[in-house]
Structure formats: structure tokens, C-alpha cells
Design an enzyme around this catalytic site. Structure first.
Site, PDB file in Angstrom:
ATOM      1  N   HIS A   1     -12.425  17.387 -36.742  1.00  0.00           N
ATOM      2  CA  HIS A   1     -11.695  18.497 -37.359  1.00  0.00           C
ATOM      3  C   HIS A   1     -10.246  18.532 -36.873  1.00  0.00           C
ATOM      4  O   HIS A   1      -9.303  18.588 -37.678  1.00  0.00           O
ATOM      5  CB  HIS A   1     -12.415  19.800 -37.007  1.00  0.00           C
ATOM      6  CG  HIS A   1     -11.773  21.031 -37.548  1.00  0.00           C
ATOM      7  ND1 HIS A   1     -12.290  21.738 -38.604  1.00  0.00           N
ATOM      8  CD2 HIS A   1     -10.646  21.704 -37.179  1.00  0.00           C
ATOM      9  CE1 HIS A   1     -11.520  22.778 -38.867  1.00  0.00           C
ATOM     10  NE2 HIS A   1     -10.516  22.785 -38.011  1.00  0.00           N
ATOM     11  N   GLU A   2     -10.065  18.493 -35.558  1.00  0.00           N
ATOM     12  CA  GLU A   2      -8.710  18.605 -35.009  1.00  0.00           C
ATOM     13  C   GLU A   2      -7.858  17.388 -35.341  1.00  0.00           C
ATOM     14  O   GLU A   2      -6.638  17.500 -35.501  1.00  0.00           O
ATOM     15  CB  GLU A   2      -8.771  18.834 -33.496  1.00  0.00           C
ATOM     16  CG  GLU A   2      -9.368  20.172 -33.096  1.00  0.00           C
ATOM     17  CD  GLU A   2      -8.686  21.362 -33.762  1.00  0.00           C
ATOM     18  OE1 GLU A   2      -7.495  21.255 -34.139  1.00  0.00           O
ATOM     19  OE2 GLU A   2      -9.351  22.393 -33.929  1.00  0.00           O
TER      20      GLU A   2
ATOM     21  N   HIS B   1      -6.162  17.965 -38.616  1.00  0.00           N
ATOM     22  CA  HIS B   1      -4.896  18.682 -38.442  1.00  0.00           C
ATOM     23  C   HIS B   1      -3.816  17.756 -37.887  1.00  0.00           C
ATOM     24  O   HIS B   1      -2.670  17.752 -38.358  1.00  0.00           O
ATOM     25  CB  HIS B   1      -5.082  19.846 -37.467  1.00  0.00           C
ATOM     26  CG  HIS B   1      -5.900  20.975 -37.991  1.00  0.00           C
ATOM     27  ND1 HIS B   1      -5.631  21.600 -39.183  1.00  0.00           N
ATOM     28  CD2 HIS B   1      -6.982  21.616 -37.472  1.00  0.00           C
ATOM     29  CE1 HIS B   1      -6.511  22.569 -39.385  1.00  0.00           C
ATOM     30  NE2 HIS B   1      -7.341  22.598 -38.360  1.00  0.00           N
TER      31      HIS B   1
ATOM     32  N   HIS C   1      -2.504  15.309 -40.413  1.00  0.00           N
ATOM     33  CA  HIS C   1      -1.700  16.020 -41.407  1.00  0.00           C
ATOM     34  C   HIS C   1      -0.282  16.218 -40.861  1.00  0.00           C
ATOM     35  O   HIS C   1       0.718  15.948 -41.551  1.00  0.00           O
ATOM     36  CB  HIS C   1      -2.353  17.368 -41.721  1.00  0.00           C
ATOM     37  CG  HIS C   1      -1.863  18.014 -42.977  1.00  0.00           C
ATOM     38  ND1 HIS C   1      -2.466  19.131 -43.521  1.00  0.00           N
ATOM     39  CD2 HIS C   1      -0.824  17.725 -43.805  1.00  0.00           C
ATOM     40  CE1 HIS C   1      -1.825  19.483 -44.623  1.00  0.00           C
ATOM     41  NE2 HIS C   1      -0.819  18.656 -44.813  1.00  0.00           N
TER      42      HIS C   1
END
Length: 630
Positions: free
Chosen positions: A417-418, A421, A424
């Protein structure tokens, strides 16, 4: 629109808080001393500044630059060269101050008990606030320049086109921008708006008394928020019910205090809405990203229309738990016992890298080297901030990832998940000028959730044992509950309480309980016998920090539906899907978030992404029922 400088800082800080608070539970086993952890498992903040002294010198050099920018007051419309020079200097100042904030905040997060670094963190926050107040003239002065003049300036100075999106957004919101003096007042009032949340945070986390309970094992447990988070999924149903009942009694005892805090917070939102002339608090909040209010209303309507799908999930949970009546206190419990999937550091790292291979070598190779180049702070230690987050605000360096990795399934999911980020931020920073690199909160959770879907697909492919597959499938379905349905439940409540105050209705604790209870009963099918909810649990609203963040949580649900649609296209090998997705990740805020998603084939103004999300949820439930045998 608040003045640009102060508003950007507020968004940055709020985003950092949410990545940690919403998605991840507190770590309860952080006992190691940080000095005992191998450096290869720790981030390297010398990439930002070689020392605390270098940080201090840089900070001292920034405030004169603020005064230099103030000297441009009244001159921004002089000519193209003057305007471009000012915008570049402002951009460079914010870039360096963001880097300063990143260093101070991450050093403070290494040990939250370290007063020196907490002081550094407060110092840079104060500098941001001072700068924001001094530069409150910027938005009104820029908005007063005729659009025709800006168009002419861009022809004279082509480099000004870097700021084309900024000016488009500025003119779009021009009617909501106030005078220089009024903007300064609102900037100062912004400091007061923080008070309700700050009081909530300190009281609920540090000063609020919690009970001590005795579990069926004889263990005595001080039931604070961390203990509730851990034990609400207790395997023993009676213990779960006890944890729920006693925890929520604590909030019920102080519900009037929480009601006054929340009421004050919403009144601050109403003040901003009225001062700027918006039609509603909702419009005031989401207009900055050019999100139509219909997107918000459509999300709530679609969720309510598809509650039977959610109720199907609850019935599966009931079947797995083997209970006659599913209770609200059962919703966090695992329906599959005896399954403990463990992933040590090397296995977890390899899974995340391999899961992202469908995105191409340019993506997964960066993820692979990030582990060796000081991006990640992996393990818990004494005093370290709980949870997890990605910080991509150091434009000229690389993103950082804070973890509290525990070698389990939640840990590897959080890691994936991290890195969504982080990548991105990495791709936006690499491909956009600083002015356009910071992506909107509306799309912030898309990349993280796509990575979760890629990881889930890989682990499911590698898992053949029945109970292990059941456990994984239920973890995926639990994500639909907590991210799509629960966050929309919060969004619906948040809309109702804002509308109530806008219409002059006071929000007492009893009013808030009644509003929340009505929504909770409807979502969980209480009246239809799907899930039994005790009246006491209507006080749950008092526990949720997100109601102080002004229409934030709906974006978790919209990002989730967008990620389902994108993930399906990528995994199905839809022609062009991966390239479009990588372009989206590389676009920062160069276009409005709705338009960026449309370019990937995901139209958030239509029902299609939501329909795909429901199709995916039903697919996973079909798989569970196949394993259970209908």
C-alpha cells in the site's frame, strides 16, 4: 480559497496524518531500541540534510526569502517577467520548506518522546504559518489580474505555462477569493479551526479515562484505544462483546464533550462557507479539486442501492463464525481460525516487488532498489510513531516510507500500500515541475489500493490450502467493508451533520447519536435481522477523528472504486491499460483529478467504476462460497 502557501502546507500535513490513521492499527510490540536495528532496515535522512546543523542553517535562510516575496506585493501584474520570477521564487521556497518539514517530522517520528526533534517539528510548522500569513496577498492579487493579461504573459514568457493549471483553478474559483485583508483574517482564523481537533486528539488519546476489564483467560486489560484496536478481533465472542461494550461506555460517558467539540468544528466549516459564499460546506470543501458535488451524492446513493451486496458479505461472515446472530462486535473477527500467514522481511519485500511486475520494469525495478537505498524505515522501536505512511514531499530527493513491520499479512499488505503512494510521488516528482507534482487527495489512495489488489492476486495464486485461501479472500472482502462501505457510511453521516448546522440545528450528543444510529442500522441491516447493533454503539461517531477533517473520508471510497476498475484492466491485460495508468501516476496535479482518471478509462462521474467494484466483491464472495460449499 485560502492563500496558496498556507493551504498547501495544511493539505500536506493532513495527508500525512490520514495515511497513518485511517489504514493502519497501532503497533503494540515496539520494544527494541532503535540503535539495535541494522541500518539496512532504517531510512537514511541524510539524503535530505547531512546533519541537524545543516537543517537549521537552511531554515534560517528561508525566512528572508519570504520577506523578499512580500516585496513583490502590488507588482505581480507589472509584466510577464516579474510574474514568472515571483512564481518561481515562491515555488522554490515552498520546495525547500517542504523538505525542511519532511526532515523534522520524520526525525520526530523516529522517537516521539525526543523533545529536541519535536521542537524542530513545531518550529518549521510555525514558520509555515508565519509565511502563510505574510503571503495572504498572493491569491487576491493574482485573481485580480484579467485572464486576458495572463494569456498574453504566457505568450511573452512560455515558461509561465508551467503554472497554467494553477491559473485555471484560480480563475475557476475567482468569485470565492476575498480581499487581501479578508484573506489575512481567514488565514489567521485557520489557526483557531485546529482547536477542536487538537482538543479531541489530546483528550481521547492522552487524558480520557478508560476501564480495566478481565478477559475470559483471566488477563486484565486496560482498554484504551490501542487495546480496543487489538482485541476487537478476539477469537472469543464473549470477550469481543465485552471489549465493545466497555469501550463504547467510555465514549458514552463523555459524549456531550465530544459533541461540543464536533459542533465547534462544523461551525468553523460553516464560517468558511459563508465567508466565501459557497452554497454548502460540501461544495466549499471539494471545489478546490474541481470535484462535482454530484460525485459525493452519487457515491452515497450507489452504496445504499447496493446494501444487499454488503448484507450478503455479512451473512458469509456469520456463517464462518458459526453464530446464530451476527453482532456488531463480531464484524472485526476472523471467520477462519488456525491460519497464521507469516512473511519475514525478505519474503515481504519479494512479494511486493513481484506483485508490481505487471506494471513493468520501470516501476518494479524502482521498488526493488528502494529497499537498498534508504527509502524505508521498516521495524518498530521504542517511541517510534505507530502505523505507516509515505512521505513524497522531498521533491529533489525520493519518497520515504515509515513502517512498523511485524512479519504478517497485514504488514506485507501495508508495505505494498505505502509503496503505491511512494511510487505515485516518485513518478509525479520525476515527470512534473514542482508546481504540478503534488497530486490531489482525491486520487491519493488509487495507487496504494491498486498495489493491494496486485498483491492479493499474487498471494492467492500462490496459496492452495483451503483455509489459507478462505482467510485471504475474507481479508479482501473485509477491505470492501472497511474502505468502501464504512467510509461511505462516515461520509453520509458527515454530510448530514453539516447540513443540520447549515440549517441552524444544534448538534447535541443525543442528536448525533440518533443520526449515527439511523445510518448504522440501515447499513448493517439491523431491522432486517442481518446484524444486531446495541443502542450503545451509536456513540461510535465520537471515536472517529476524520469528522474533523472536512469531507475527507469519501475519497477513500472513491479511490477504492477507481482502483478496482484500474486493477482489473491491468491484470486482465487490457491493451494500453498499464501505459495509461503509469501516465496517470506521472501526471501529478497537471490536470484536475476527475480528468486524469478519465484518461485512464475510469469516469468517476458515472456509475461504471462502482458497478465494477460490486462485480469484484461478488466474485470474491462466490469464491468463498465455492470453498465452503453452498
Amino acid at each position: 480559497m485560502k492563500n496558496l502557501f498556507f493551504n498547501v502546507f495544511k493539505v500536506f500535513c493532513t495527508t500525512m496524518i490520514f495515511f497513518s490513521t485511517v489504514l493502519f492499527t497501532q503497533n503494540l510490540s515496539a520494544q527494541r531500541d532503535r540503535n539495535d536495528i541494522d541500518p539496512k532496515y532504517k531510512w537514511d535522512l541524510t539524503h535530505l540534510y547531512p546533519s541537524d546543523e545543516a537543517w537549521k542553517i537552511s531554515l534560517e535562510n528561508q525566512m528572508p526569502k519570504v520577506d523578499e516575496l512580500v516585496s513583490y506585493r502590488g507588482k505581480l501584474s507589472t509584466n510577464a517577467k516579474t510574474l514568472f520570477t515571483f512564481l518561481e521564487k515562491q515555488s522554490n521556497l515552498y520546495k525547500e520548506m517542504s523538505r525542511l518539514y519532511s526532515y523534522a517530522s520524520m526525525k520526530a517520528d523516529e522517537d516521539t518522546g525526543n523533545a529536541f526533534y519535536q521542537g524542530m517539528n513545531q518550529e518549521i510548522s510555525q514558520k509555515f504559518s508565519i509565511a502563510g500569513s505574510k503571503m495572504s496577498f498572493v491569491s487576491p492579487e493574482l485573481a485580480a489580474i484579467p485572464k486576458e493579461t495572463i494569456d498574453k504573459f504566457m505568450k511573452q514568457q512560455p515558461k509561465l505555462k508551467t503554472y497554467a493549471q494553477f491559473f485555471d483553478n484560480l480563475y475557476r474559483q475567482q468569485k470565492y477569493i476575498l480581499s487581501d485583508k479578508e484573506e489575512r483574517i481567514i488565514a489567521e482564523a485557520g489557526k483557531l479551526k485546529q482547536a477542536p481537533y487538537n482538543i479531541y486528539n489530546i483528550f481521547s488519546n492522552a487524558e480520557m479515562p478508560f476501564p480495566t476489564i478481565t478477559l475470559s483467560t483471566g488477563e486484565k486489560l486496560y482498554l484504551d484505544q490501542a487495546a480496543y484496536t487489538k482485541h476487537r478481533s478476539n477469537e472469543n465472542a464473549a470477550d469481543r462483546a465485552l471489549v465493545f461494550r466497555e469501550f463504547w461506555k467510555s465514549f458514552e460517558n463523555y459524549k456531550s464533550t465530544f459533541a461540543q467539540q464536533l459542533y465547534a468544528n462544523i461551525n468553523a466549516d460553516v464560517f468558511t462557507k459563508n465567508a466565501r459564499g459557497y452554497n454548502s460546506c460540501l461544495e466549499s470543501s471539494i471545489s478546490a479539486n474541481n470535484i462535482p458535488v454530484e460525485v459525493y451524492h452519487s457515491l452515497i446513493a450507489n452504496i445504499n442501492k447496493n446494501l444487499p451486496t454488503f448484507h450478503r458479505y455479512l451473512n458469509i461472515k456469520k456463517r464462518l463464525l458459526g453464530v446464530d446472530t451476527l453482532k456488531y462486535s463480531d464484524t472485526y473477527a476472523s471467520g477462519v481460525k488456525g491460519v497464521e500467514m507469516m512473511f519475514d522481511y525478505e519474503k515481504g519485500k519479494d512479494l511486493v516487488v513481484n506483485a508490481t511486475k505487471p506494471l513493468g520494469e520501470s516501476y518494479y525495478s524502482v521498488v526493488a532498489r528502494a529497499f537498498d537505498e534508504g527509502w524505508v524505515d521498516m521495524y518498530p522501536s521504542k517511541g517510534k510513531r505507530s502505523g505507516a505512511y509515505s512521505n513524497g514531499s522531498a521533491y529533489d530527493v525520493h519518497p520515504y516510507v515509515l513502517m512498523n513491520y511485524n512479519d504478517d499479512f497485514d504488514g506485507v499488505t501495508t508495505l505494498a500500500h505505502e509503496f503505491g503512494h511512494a511510487m505515485h510521488s516518485y513518478l509525479s516528482n520525476k515527470n512534473q515541475a514542482f508546481a504540478n507534482a503534488d497530486y490531489s487527495i482525491f486520487v491519493a489512495e488509487v495507487a496504494s489500493t491498486v498495489n493491494e489488489r496486485l498483491l492479493a492476486k499474487l498471494i492467492l495464486e500462490e496459496t492452495t490450502e483451503k483455509n489459507a485461501r478462505l482467510s485471504l479472500l475474507m481479508d479482501i472482502l473485509d477491505g470492501f467493508r472497511t474502505t468502501l462501505f464504512r467510509q461511505t457510511q462516515f461520509a453520509e453521516f458527515e454530510l448530514k451533520i453539516h447540513e443540520a448546522v447549515e440549517n441552524g440545528q444544534p448538534l447535541t450528543a443525543d442528536v448525533l447519536n440518533a443520526m449515527y444510529k439511523d445510518i448504522l442500522y440501515r447499513y448493517y441491516g439491523h431491522n432486517e435481522g442481518i446484524c444486531n447493533i446495541e443502542d450503545l454503539y451509536a456513540v461510535e461517531w465520537a471515536y472517529i477523528p476524520h469528522f474533523y477533517y472536512n469531507f475527507y473520508v469519501y475519497q477513500y471510497a472513491t479511490s477504492f472504486t477507481a482502483s478496482v476498475a484500474l486493477g482489473q484492466d491491468i491484470l486482465n491485460g487490457t491493451p494500453g491499460a498499464t501505459d495509461k495508468y503509469l501516465k496517470f501516476l506521472s501526471s501529478g496535479s497537471s490536470k484536475y483529478p476527475i480528468d486524469l482518471l478519465k484518461e485512464t478509462g475510469v469516469d468517476m462521474t458515472s456509475e461504471v467504476p462502482f458497478v465494477k467494484a460490486m462485480e469484484a466483491m461478488n466474485y470474491y464472495m462466490d469464491e468463498v462460497e465455492k470453498l465452503l460449499g453452498k
